[in-house]
Structures are given as structure tokens and as C-alpha cells.
Motif scaffolding. Sequence first.
Motif: not given
Length: 344
Positions: A76-94, A219-229
Motif C-alpha cells: 500500500n505504501v509502495a503504490y501510494t508513493d508511486f501514484a503520487t510521484g514520490r517514487d518515480p520508478v516502481c518495479f512492482c506496478a501491477a 487463451q479462450k478469453a484472449s488468444g494469448t498464453d500469458f497475462v502481462p502482470s
Amino acid sequence: MKNLKELFRKVGTALAVGLAVNATVSFAQAAEPLPRLAVTVFSPPSQSIWIPVLIQKLGLDRKHGFELTVTPKPSNVAYTDFATGRDPVCFCAAIAAVSRFKQQGADFTLLWNIFNFESDIVIRDPAITDIKQLQGKVVQTDTITGSWALSKWFLQARGVDLGKVTIKSSSARGAAGLAELQLGRIDALLVNPTEGAAAVAQGKGALHALPVFDKAVWQKASGTDFVPSITLGVASPWIAQAPNQALIRKFYAANREAAAFIRQKPAEAARLVSKEAQVEVDALQGVLERYRDLTRIEPLRRHIKTVALLTQKLLPEGGQLPRPLTDAELDSLVSAFDVEGRNE
């Protein structure tokens, strides 16, 4: 002869001065500090921590000409700091989570995919062998995360009536969540693969895990075999600066090299990062070997159609976004920045 000796003397002096100047310049260049890149990750045992740590342990940051610093934070802290621009680089952006921030006007963009979607249901009752049996049970998870958003969609798509499942939201991770399960206060934990493997290992045979992702359903929903996350997210004003563009390309190259190392040497990778990941070596090695396609470092723009399916249809329909992203929001969310530098 005297003139010739004088000429040699002058030439020698000039060469000595030139060498001294070159040595001074070389020393100054060598002493010049490398540019630093600070990235935010989720606190361990989240999987978002192990590629940055592996880059540090292998010296891939210095190899590619920068110095990496890693700051773990609760989700919750990581997302808040990223969304507000406090942390400019997030290696956890779902994707599922940060799309909400984009709708709220946050100024960031996503550069590349890091992890494909996978999550595990860790269960205490050995009789539960199908996720549909979770109906009537209490499942604990962190509902602020994008992993929960996608997990919810998959559970529903696979026939689980979530109206009959009690979801207990908690940001407690690792030992805290495991204690809840072992004490019988909950029936299951929904966590990422790393946390799932750690819980099963610590359960010493008393726990088992069921995967949430189903390739056939997707695959039925998207036609692809993986979900970028899980993706690399950056503040838009930050990436607009030329020095940061050069820096992030170096980081991308280090990401690719670290991912290749994981595929080629999962046991060694697990040994190198297990301490910081707070996962036993054997458990982490099991994750890296079981989910060989978990890590997929590619520019996210290549998969914008899949991101569109997620953010403009599936997630809004599943109640994980208040409305579909507009085309303009989608274009802003998925950066067209050339992280590979092929057009430079």
C-alpha cells in the motif's frame, strides 16, 4: 648532433606531458561516480524484489554503467508513493492496480513487463483439491494488489462464486499470514508464487497449493498464453528527461540479463537472492523451476492489445476497475518509449 639531441629531448618531454595528461583524464573518468537508479519494490517475500537483488549480486548494474539501489516497501505504501510521484520508478506496478491510479489522473507510464500473472491458493485442508471447494471458506489476501484483481477474475472465470467465499483483506505477509492459516483462523491464503512456495515449505507437509492461473481459460478469453502482470512503471516527467532515458535503457538491459540467468541457473539464482527475498533456497528454487515462464522482460507496448483486453473489458466487468480505460488513458498507460534503444 646537438640539435638532434635537443629535438629528442623536446619530443620526450612532450610525450611525457601527454601521457601524464591522459593518465589524469583516465583517473578522473574512473573516479567519476556512476549514475544511480533508485527503484521501489514490494517488501519481501514478494517476488518483485528478486530481479533487482540478482542484478546487484551479479554486478549487472555496474556492468551496464549504473548503480542500483533497491527500497522495499509494503504494497500500500509502495503504490501510494508511486501514484503520487514520490517514487518515480516502481518495479512492482501491477497493471490491474495502477490502471485505477491512471483513471484518477496519476501521471505515470509502464515501460516493460516483468512477471506474467501467477498466484497460488495455499490451503490447510488436504480435502480441498479444486478451487471451487473454496466456497464457504475464508480466504485471506491483500485486496489492494493487482494480483488480487486478476486472481478474482480467474476465480470467477473458473466457476467460483465469490459471493459464497469470505475474503479477508490483509496486508500481512510472510509469517503473519502463515500463522493465521496454521492457527485455523482462515482456510486459505491467496498469494504470489514465491510466498506460496515459502508457506508450503514452512508448513512441512501440512499445507498444499493450487494454481489460480489457467492457460486454457485465458487463451479462450484472449488468444494469448500469458497475462502481462507486474511491470516497470515510471513517472512521466521523470522518463521525459534524457539522462533518465539513457539510465532506464541500461536497467532494461540488466533486467534481460538477469532473467536469462534465472532461466539458465535457477538454483544459483535462488541461492543468491534467498536472503533478501526471505524465502528458503529450496523453496525459491522450486518456484523458479516450476514457473519457468514467470519472468518475461519485454516492452509492454508490444502487448498493448492484451492490456486493452484487461483494462477495457475483463477488469471492469469483474468490478476491478470502476470503468474501462479510455483509448487515451490506455495509450498513456502503456508507453511507446523505445526501451531497447533500437531507433537511437
